[in-house]
Design an enzyme around this catalytic site. Structure first.
Site, PDB file in Angstrom:
ATOM      1  CD  GLU A  14      -7.324   4.640  13.933  1.00  0.00           C
ATOM      2  OE1 GLU A  14      -8.511   4.951  13.774  1.00  0.00           O
ATOM      3  OE2 GLU A  14      -6.588   4.280  13.005  1.00  0.00           O
ATOM      4  CB  CYS A  68      -0.790   0.458   6.561  1.00  0.00           C
ATOM      5  SG  CYS A  68      -2.023  -0.237   7.654  1.00  0.00           S
ATOM      6  CD  GLU A 128      -2.705   4.675  13.213  1.00  0.00           C
ATOM      7  OE1 GLU A 128      -1.687   4.196  12.681  1.00  0.00           O
ATOM      8  OE2 GLU A 128      -2.805   4.876  14.431  1.00  0.00           O
ATOM      9  CG  ASN A 149      -5.537  -0.086   2.704  1.00  0.00           C
ATOM     10  OD1 ASN A 149      -6.171   0.843   3.203  1.00  0.00           O
ATOM     11  ND2 ASN A 149      -4.508  -0.637   3.301  1.00  0.00           N
TER      12      ASN A 149
HETATM   13  P1  NAD Z   1      -4.478   8.965   0.437  1.00  0.00           P
HETATM   14  O1  NAD Z   1      -3.718   9.755   1.426  1.00  0.00           O
HETATM   15  O2  NAD Z   1      -4.297   9.251  -0.999  1.00  0.00           O
HETATM   16  O3  NAD Z   1      -6.035   9.131   0.698  1.00  0.00           O
HETATM   17  C1  NAD Z   1      -6.613   8.819   1.958  1.00  0.00           C
HETATM   18  C2  NAD Z   1      -7.898   9.607   2.113  1.00  0.00           C
HETATM   19  O4  NAD Z   1      -7.572  10.991   2.196  1.00  0.00           O
HETATM   20  C3  NAD Z   1      -8.873   9.466   0.953  1.00  0.00           C
HETATM   21  O5  NAD Z   1     -10.194   9.423   1.461  1.00  0.00           O
HETATM   22  C4  NAD Z   1      -8.634  10.744   0.167  1.00  0.00           C
HETATM   23  O6  NAD Z   1      -9.749  11.136  -0.597  1.00  0.00           O
HETATM   24  C5  NAD Z   1      -8.357  11.725   1.288  1.00  0.00           C
HETATM   25  N1  NAD Z   1      -7.599  12.922   0.893  1.00  0.00           N
HETATM   26  C6  NAD Z   1      -6.694  13.040  -0.106  1.00  0.00           C
HETATM   27  N2  NAD Z   1      -6.211  14.303  -0.144  1.00  0.00           N
HETATM   28  C7  NAD Z   1      -6.817  14.988   0.850  1.00  0.00           C
HETATM   29  C8  NAD Z   1      -6.730  16.322   1.324  1.00  0.00           C
HETATM   30  N3  NAD Z   1      -5.905  17.211   0.764  1.00  0.00           N
HETATM   31  N4  NAD Z   1      -7.490  16.681   2.376  1.00  0.00           N
HETATM   32  C9  NAD Z   1      -8.296  15.788   2.975  1.00  0.00           C
HETATM   33  N5  NAD Z   1      -8.445  14.513   2.558  1.00  0.00           N
HETATM   34  C10 NAD Z   1      -7.698  14.115   1.512  1.00  0.00           C
HETATM   35  O7  NAD Z   1      -4.192   7.416   0.767  1.00  0.00           O
HETATM   36  P2  NAD Z   1      -4.749   6.122  -0.011  1.00  0.00           P
HETATM   37  O8  NAD Z   1      -4.010   6.016  -1.297  1.00  0.00           O
HETATM   38  O9  NAD Z   1      -6.239   6.103  -0.023  1.00  0.00           O
HETATM   39  O10 NAD Z   1      -4.316   4.954   0.980  1.00  0.00           O
HETATM   40  C11 NAD Z   1      -3.069   4.340   0.932  1.00  0.00           C
HETATM   41  C12 NAD Z   1      -2.220   4.798   2.098  1.00  0.00           C
HETATM   42  O11 NAD Z   1      -2.905   4.556   3.314  1.00  0.00           O
HETATM   43  C13 NAD Z   1      -0.908   4.057   2.227  1.00  0.00           C
HETATM   44  O12 NAD Z   1       0.146   4.969   2.486  1.00  0.00           O
HETATM   45  C14 NAD Z   1      -1.119   3.160   3.448  1.00  0.00           C
HETATM   46  O13 NAD Z   1       0.053   2.802   4.123  1.00  0.00           O
HETATM   47  C15 NAD Z   1      -2.029   3.985   4.267  1.00  0.00           C
HETATM   48  N6  NAD Z   1      -2.766   3.163   5.221  1.00  0.00           N
HETATM   49  C16 NAD Z   1      -2.413   3.239   6.555  1.00  0.00           C
HETATM   50  C17 NAD Z   1      -3.059   2.473   7.497  1.00  0.00           C
HETATM   51  C18 NAD Z   1      -2.669   2.558   8.942  1.00  0.00           C
HETATM   52  O14 NAD Z   1      -3.479   2.208   9.784  1.00  0.00           O
HETATM   53  N7  NAD Z   1      -1.476   3.025   9.281  1.00  0.00           N
HETATM   54  C19 NAD Z   1      -4.093   1.608   7.107  1.00  0.00           C
HETATM   55  C20 NAD Z   1      -4.415   1.546   5.754  1.00  0.00           C
HETATM   56  C21 NAD Z   1      -3.759   2.345   4.822  1.00  0.00           C
END
Ligand code: NAD
Length: 483
Positions: free
Chosen positions: A464, A286, A252, A154
């Site tokens: 962060e 998020c 995060e 995102n």
């Molecule tokens: P996701 O957890 O599906 O994926 C995030 C990243 O992790 C991707 O690069 C993905 O390829 C990788 N990944 C997936 N499975 C993995 C594994 N088993 N081992 C290692 N890496 C793996 O999340 P998303 O759908 O890309 O993002 C949306 C989520 O991110 C929402 O829950 C949102 O709230 C959160 N988010 C949080 C913040 C924050 O700062 N708190 C900021 C932006 C987004």
């Protein structure tokens, strides 16, 4: 590069595709007929090569002159800012946020690099008097080593920037894995970094799936620290792996951020803050406000105006300047959003407007922003992170009830209040347990030079950004010396 197929960046060069890799197509969510780029996917074997390269480069980079690190980071930041229009259009094309917001994100990325260019030159050690005569003590900050960075879809350039810049600033080597939905901004960033004067191996980028490349990166014994942003589910898996092998970890994750509107709020401010925080970036932040908690005095007028304002939002192509809200990032996320809308209706909430899929030529993933009224605190739409343009409104009697409702969540990233009362503003800042608290501002939208992060299920590990990033990206050493 083969036939325009792009690839990962390992040990100072873009990897020449072998030809037998799986191909990842990066599709424009506003119009999936538009293929933004094609990528040769990395695998676990290439992950190992990248980590080895980073590990080999680590001792020299750890000992590098801070002026070199400052110059490199400054060059990266300058190029990002110079190319802001082009990078913003690329980001809007692959992720679907409108160009106006994408420009803000690109600026943030550029400024993060420039901030850490300066930070590389700031003093970091401390001296102490010893309790023993003739002994002096000093503490110094040392790089952690090889850092694995995993980012979500995102914020395709800002999140990578605010992790990569401090990692390099404090003398660490990086292996970065972006989300597969948004590899083009990551590739553009890697290309800029590749010309910045970094020694080979200091920065590496792997374009590949989380379950293979991400997993291999997390488990690699030579990755000493992991900085992850993404879903809570993935975060929990990563935390378990990191703790098991005693790697440093910073997570995060999700949010279900409340925005309180009190009777004494300025109505126009409340409407702007609610619309912006809930629906901009298609609600895919998020820090988005997905729970509106409104006291009963202002409720009728506020809700009537909110419905009007929500209906007036123009949903369309992210590249069209007339668009307020771009598409949902992909079909899978659109299905998740629609499932939650069905669940909200089934649980008895009133859908005041929106919630329909919009069919447009080109087949983009468009969804009308959905506004639910008569929401009860136990409903799934109110409790679970949806990560889309779906807003739940809860009516409460007074500030005390509003605060209790805001706190009733397993998350704790951001929380906001709209009020003209100094008393309530101060009380909320002190008593909200979110990591970030906003008064008369949207829950989303933060500065790049101050700490970012939450509590409970939203974040784990040190904050962060800003000077606080030093806590995660350095280790403290205490040295004693007898004269
Ligand atoms: P996701 O957890 O599906 O994926 C995030 C990243 O992790 C991707 O690069 C993905 O390829 C990788 N990944 C997936 N499975 C993995 C594994 N088993 N081992 C290692 N890496 C793996 O999340 P998303 O759908 O890309 O993002 C949306 C989520 O991110 C929402 O829950 C949102 O709230 C959160 N988010 C949080 C913040 C924050 O700062 N708190 C900021 C932006 C987004």
């Amino acid at each position: 590069m083969n036939d325009g197929i792009k690839s990962s960046f390992v040990n100072g060069a873009f990897v020449e595709p072998r030809g037998d890799e799986q191909i990842l197509e990066n599709l424009n969510p506003s119009d999936p007929r538009d293929v933004v780029d094609r990528f040769a996917r990395a695998d676990a074997q290439l992950t190992d090569v990248a980590v080895e390269a980073a590990s080999t480069a680590a001792p020299a980079w750890a000992a590098s002159n801070p002026q070199l690190r400052a110059d490199v980071l400054d060059r990266i930041g300058s190029e990002i800012l110079q190319r802001r229009e082009e990078l913003a259009r690329l980001l809007a094309r692959e992720e679907g946020k409108v160009v106006r917001e994408a420009l803000g994100e690109v600026d943030r990325a550029g400024r993060s690099f420039k901030f850490y260019a300066q930070e590389a030159l700031r003093a970091s050690g401390e001296k102490y008097d010893s309790v023993r005569p003739g002994v002096s003590i000093e503490t110094s900050r040392q790089p952690v080593g090889v850092v694995g960075i995993i980012s979500p879809w995102n914020f395709p350039i800002a999140i990578p920037a605010w992790k990569i810049a401090p990692a390099l600033c404090f003398g660490n080597c990086v292996v970065f894995k972006p989300a597969e939905l948004v590899p083009s901004s990551a590739w553009a960033l890697a290309e800029i970094i590749s010309r910045s004067g970094l020694p080979a191996g200091v920065f590496n980028m792997l374009i590949g799936p989380g379950r293979s490349v991400g997993d291999a990166l997390m488990r690699h014994p030579k990755v000493q620290a992991i900085s992850f942003t993404g879903s809570e589910q993935t975060g929990r898996q990563i935390a378990a792996i990191a703790v098991e092998r005693m790697a440093r970890v910073q997570l995060e994750m999700g949010g279900k951020n409340p925005l309180i509107v009190l009777d004494d709020a300025d109505l126009e401010v409340a409407l702007d803050v609610a619309i912006q925080g809930s629906f901009f970036s298609t609600g895919q932040r998020c820090t988005a406000s997905s729970r509106l908690i409104v006291t009963e005095g202002i409720y009728p007028e506020f809700v009537a105006r909110l419905v009007e304002r929500t209906r007036a939002l123009r949903v369309g192509d992210a590249l069209d300047p007339a668009t307020d809200i771009g598409p949902v990032v992909d079909e899978k996320q659109l299905e998740v959003d629609l499932d939650y809308i069905r669940a909200g209706l089934a649980e008895g909430a009133i859908l005041a407007c929106g919630g329909e899929r919009l069919v447009r030529e080109g087949g983009g993933h468009y969804l009308e922003p959905a506004l639910f009224l008569d929401v009860k605190p136990e409903m799934r739409i109110y409790r679970e992170e949806i990560f889309g343009p779906v807003l739940s409104v809860l009516k409460v009697r007074n500030y005390e009830e509003a605060l209790a409702a805001a706190e009733d969540t397993p998350f704790g990233l951001s929380a906001g209040i709209v009020t003209t009362s100094l008393k309530y503003a101060e009380h909320f800042k002190r008593n909200s347990s979110a990591g970030m608290v906003m008064v008369n501002l949207p829950t989303a939208g933060v500065d790049y030079h101050v700490p970012f992060g939450g509590n409970r299920g939203s974040s784990y590990g040190p904050r962060e950004q800003g000077t606080h990033a030093r806590e995660f990206f350095t280790k403290v050493k205490t040295s004693y010396q007898s004269s």
